[in-house]
Design a protein around this motif. Structure first.
Motif, PDB file in Angstrom:
ATOM      1  N   LEU A 195      -9.159 -14.850   9.495  1.00 24.13           N
ATOM      2  CA  LEU A 195      -9.052 -13.688  10.174  1.00 24.13           C
ATOM      3  C   LEU A 195      -9.725 -13.774  12.167  1.00 24.13           C
ATOM      4  O   LEU A 195      -9.432 -13.080  12.857  1.00 24.13           O
ATOM      5  CB  LEU A 195      -9.059 -12.368   9.505  1.00 24.13           C
ATOM      6  CG  LEU A 195      -8.364 -12.281   8.564  1.00 24.13           C
ATOM      7  CD1 LEU A 195      -8.322 -11.423   7.853  1.00 24.13           C
ATOM      8  CD2 LEU A 195      -6.932 -11.409   9.233  1.00 24.13           C
ATOM      9  N   GLU A 226      -9.113  -2.653   6.316  1.00 25.65           N
ATOM     10  CA  GLU A 226     -10.552  -3.950   6.116  1.00 25.65           C
ATOM     11  C   GLU A 226     -10.773  -3.445   5.015  1.00 25.65           C
ATOM     12  O   GLU A 226     -11.512  -4.285   4.024  1.00 25.65           O
ATOM     13  CB  GLU A 226     -10.884  -3.532   7.513  1.00 25.65           C
ATOM     14  CG  GLU A 226     -11.810  -4.977   7.953  1.00 25.65           C
ATOM     15  CD  GLU A 226     -12.720  -5.016   8.929  1.00 25.65           C
ATOM     16  OE1 GLU A 226     -13.898  -5.388   9.172  1.00 25.65           O
ATOM     17  OE2 GLU A 226     -12.585  -3.788   9.412  1.00 25.65           O
ATOM     18  N   PRO A 272     -10.278  -5.812  -0.757  1.00 28.48           N
ATOM     19  CA  PRO A 272      -9.925  -7.010  -0.107  1.00 28.48           C
ATOM     20  C   PRO A 272      -8.722  -7.544  -0.241  1.00 28.48           C
ATOM     21  O   PRO A 272      -8.622  -8.522   0.411  1.00 28.48           O
ATOM     22  CB  PRO A 272     -10.825  -7.306  -1.329  1.00 28.48           C
ATOM     23  CG  PRO A 272     -11.539  -5.903  -1.728  1.00 28.48           C
ATOM     24  CD  PRO A 272     -10.383  -5.478  -0.802  1.00 28.48           C
ATOM     25  N   TYR A 312      -3.258  -9.784   4.334  1.00 26.42           N
ATOM     26  CA  TYR A 312      -2.776  -9.861   6.072  1.00 26.42           C
ATOM     27  C   TYR A 312      -3.182 -11.005   6.360  1.00 26.42           C
ATOM     28  O   TYR A 312      -2.720 -11.560   7.362  1.00 26.42           O
ATOM     29  CB  TYR A 312      -4.020  -8.911   6.395  1.00 26.42           C
ATOM     30  CG  TYR A 312      -4.054  -8.394   7.966  1.00 26.42           C
ATOM     31  CD1 TYR A 312      -2.055  -8.156   7.875  1.00 26.42           C
ATOM     32  CD2 TYR A 312      -4.559  -8.870   8.242  1.00 26.42           C
ATOM     33  CE1 TYR A 312      -2.719  -7.659   9.557  1.00 26.42           C
ATOM     34  CE2 TYR A 312      -4.662  -8.595   9.943  1.00 26.42           C
ATOM     35  CZ  TYR A 312      -3.738  -7.929  10.779  1.00 26.42           C
ATOM     36  OH  TYR A 312      -3.517  -8.558  12.040  1.00 26.42           O
ATOM     37  N   ALA A 313      -4.108 -11.508   5.707  1.00 26.10           N
ATOM     38  CA  ALA A 313      -4.763 -12.708   5.948  1.00 26.10           C
ATOM     39  C   ALA A 313      -3.349 -14.162   6.639  1.00 26.10           C
ATOM     40  O   ALA A 313      -3.239 -14.781   7.769  1.00 26.10           O
ATOM     41  CB  ALA A 313      -5.923 -14.017   6.186  1.00 26.10           C
ATOM     42  N   VAL A 359     -11.142 -14.000  -0.242  1.00 29.10           N
ATOM     43  CA  VAL A 359     -11.150 -12.821   0.388  1.00 29.10           C
ATOM     44  C   VAL A 359     -12.213 -14.170   1.912  1.00 29.10           C
ATOM     45  O   VAL A 359     -12.211 -13.943   2.337  1.00 29.10           O
ATOM     46  CB  VAL A 359     -12.058 -12.188  -0.544  1.00 29.10           C
ATOM     47  CG1 VAL A 359     -12.926 -11.428   0.844  1.00 29.10           C
ATOM     48  CG2 VAL A 359     -11.481 -11.608  -1.104  1.00 29.10           C
ATOM     49  N   ASP A 381     -11.412 -13.472   4.949  1.00 32.88           N
ATOM     50  CA  ASP A 381     -12.232 -13.067   6.019  1.00 32.88           C
ATOM     51  C   ASP A 381     -12.569 -14.804   7.468  1.00 32.88           C
ATOM     52  O   ASP A 381     -12.414 -14.120   8.343  1.00 32.88           O
ATOM     53  CB  ASP A 381     -13.546 -13.017   6.111  1.00 32.88           C
ATOM     54  CG  ASP A 381     -13.202 -11.461   4.829  1.00 32.88           C
ATOM     55  OD1 ASP A 381     -12.591 -10.926   5.140  1.00 32.88           O
ATOM     56  OD2 ASP A 381     -14.557 -11.205   4.383  1.00 32.88           O
ATOM     57  N   ARG A 406      -6.596  -8.265   2.897  1.00 35.77           N
ATOM     58  CA  ARG A 406      -7.642  -8.955   3.546  1.00 35.77           C
ATOM     59  C   ARG A 406      -6.247 -10.334   3.577  1.00 35.77           C
ATOM     60  O   ARG A 406      -6.209 -11.019   3.923  1.00 35.77           O
ATOM     61  CB  ARG A 406      -8.540  -9.088   3.906  1.00 35.77           C
ATOM     62  CG  ARG A 406      -9.239  -7.495   4.153  1.00 35.77           C
ATOM     63  CD  ARG A 406     -10.810  -7.410   4.613  1.00 35.77           C
ATOM     64  NE  ARG A 406     -11.692  -8.258   4.117  1.00 35.77           N
ATOM     65  CZ  ARG A 406     -12.260  -7.496   3.148  1.00 35.77           C
ATOM     66  NH1 ARG A 406     -12.797  -6.499   2.635  1.00 35.77           N
ATOM     67  NH2 ARG A 406     -13.074  -7.687   2.467  1.00 35.77           N
ATOM     68  N   GLN A 435      -4.174   0.112   3.099  1.00 35.95           N
ATOM     69  CA  GLN A 435      -3.834  -1.278   4.149  1.00 35.95           C
ATOM     70  C   GLN A 435      -5.173  -1.232   4.575  1.00 35.95           C
ATOM     71  O   GLN A 435      -4.504  -0.620   6.351  1.00 35.95           O
ATOM     72  CB  GLN A 435      -2.573  -1.199   4.816  1.00 35.95           C
ATOM     73  CG  GLN A 435      -1.408  -1.482   3.478  1.00 35.95           C
ATOM     74  CD  GLN A 435      -0.072  -2.161   4.740  1.00 35.95           C
ATOM     75  OE1 GLN A 435       0.093  -2.089   5.799  1.00 35.95           O
ATOM     76  NE2 GLN A 435       1.250  -2.342   4.400  1.00 35.95           N
TER      77      GLN A 435
END
Length: 415
Positions: A368, A291, A294, A300-301, A361, A365, A297, A289
């Motif tokens: 986030l 950054e 990928p 999580y996003a 991805v 990004d 991320r 977990q």
């Protein structure tokens, strides 16, 4: 005007030019419309003039000039510029382009459930993804907290007895909902039938795509994802296993070892994220977990988008698509969302789920980086700008959930 509507507008311009005798070409079935690339201008760009130049027997810029005159007369189009060898750069009227895009995403949804997805296949068919029977909330204990480190506990129910799912459904719709009223099932079903999920296009409508694959786990996982990705384009994939020496349609570089110990989600990502000609890495890095991971991320996003919706409900406002001109951080996210349909089309056309994975991805990004502008700070009161930002974040979460679903990977609300 949404990208889909603008694509139809471009085709109508071609048809009018043909009807007026200005062009002698067959009207194509589809016009690709994307955000402008480097050197481009406006809200969207299309290469339709370059596509028609050869059959029309004219230079691409001359074809673009003809089409520009027809596009400029269209309601919702403010101006059209020609750049490079013949790209049409389209400016839309007012600030409605982003709001229309967000509204289209929220109305269509992701097309697949985000909670449970496919496991590593023991066999492949052209049916839906296999249910892993693994509830995304099963790993949560009573001490788990909301993604993003919210200082307030996120209760399962509010004072009126409404659950997170109830509240989030209201946020996703972007409308004020009478929570005491029973929905009309026939109306909901009819609405969902008439609005295709965002990113779904008929580029492969009616086509049957054979996928002959060897008995190898990565080839099977790639084929399993392509069944769903091809379906988003109106096609149908038929998967067959072949024996050594027989012709195959898919032969990605095999995994160096069994990916099953990583678990269903990380294993599928490890096999799908690299390009087919690249050897996948079967390592515990896919479980971190951090950054640098990928997969983390992207998931999580998505969880952050859901958390923003829950926190907005507690603050008393919901998602309403609107103007985002005041937030420059929104531009990369809007661009990534607008390019999602093309990413799906390319993934299906090239039999390459990695193109979809890499685009997710990019969306993650961008989300986030944008998320910190969504909620009011301090004593700031929720405004129309906050509602518009929330709608964009929820739309991004919808795209992430739908894209992960196509790859057979779960999109948890909590992480």
């Amino acid at each position: 005007m949404t990208p889909v509507e603008l694509s139809r507008t471009v085709l109508c311009a071609v048809r009018r030019a043909v009807d007026d005798g200005e062009l002698s070409v067959a009207v194509p079935a589809r016009a690709v419309v994307t955000p402008p690339g480097p050197g481009g201008r406006g809200d969207y760009a299309t290469n339709i003039a370059l596509q028609l130049a050869r059959p029309a027997g004219r230079p691409a810029r001359q074809v673009a000039e003809i089409l520009r005159s027809h596009l400029r007369d269209t309601t919702g189009v403010a101006d059209v510029e020609i750049t490079g060898p013949g790209f049409l750069n389209i400016h839309l009227e007012g600030s409605g382009a982003t709001a229309s895009l967000v509204r289209e995403i929220l109305q269509g949804g992701g097309g697949y459930a985000s909670g449970r997805q496919g496991i590593l296949p023991t066999g492949i068919n052209s049916g839906p993804a296999v249910d892993s029977s693994r509830d995304i909330d099963s790993n949560r204990d009573e001490n788990s907290t909301d993604v993003g480190g919210s200082t307030d506990a996120d209760p399962d129910t509010d004072a009126d007895g409404h659950t997170d799912v109830d509240r989030e459904a209201d946020v996703d719709s972007g409308a004020d909902v009478d929570r005491d009223a029973d929905p009309a099932p026939d109306t909901v079903t009819a609405t969902r039938r008439t609005i295709p999920p965002y990113g779904h296009t008929p580029t492969l409508q009616g086509r049957v795509i054979p996928l002959r694959v060897p008995y190898e786990v990565r080839a099977e996982v790639v084929a399993d994802s392509l069944v769903r990705i091809i379906a988003t384009q109106g096609g149908r994939a038929e998967v067959d296993h072949v024996r050594p020496g027989e012709r195959v349609d898919l032969r990605p570089v095999p995994a160096p070892e069994d990916p099953a110990p990583l678990g269903p989600d990380a294993a599928r990502w490890a096999l799908l994220y690299p390009a087919p000609h690249d050897r996948p890495r079967i390592t515990a890095d896919h479980l971190l977990q951090r950054e640098s991971n990928p997969l983390f991320r992207v998931r999580y996003a998505h969880a952050r988008a859901r958390a923003l919706g829950r926190n907005a409900v507690r603050l008393g406002f919901d998602a309403v698509p609107g103007d985002l001109a005041d937030v420059t951080a929104a531009d990369p996210l809007v661009r990534a969302l607008a390019e999602y349909p093309n990413a799906l089309t390319q993934a299906a056309a090239h039999r390459a789920p990695d193109r979809l994975a890499r685009h997710l991805v990019a969306v993650a990004d961008a989300l986030l980086a944008f998320q910190h502008t969504v909620l009011p700070l301090g004593d700031e009161k929720p405004s129309a700008a906050h509602r518009a930002r929330l709608a964009l974040a929820v739309a991004a979460g919808t795209v992430l959930a739908g894209g992960l679903s196509l790859l057979g990977i779960s999109a948890p609300d909590y992480l």
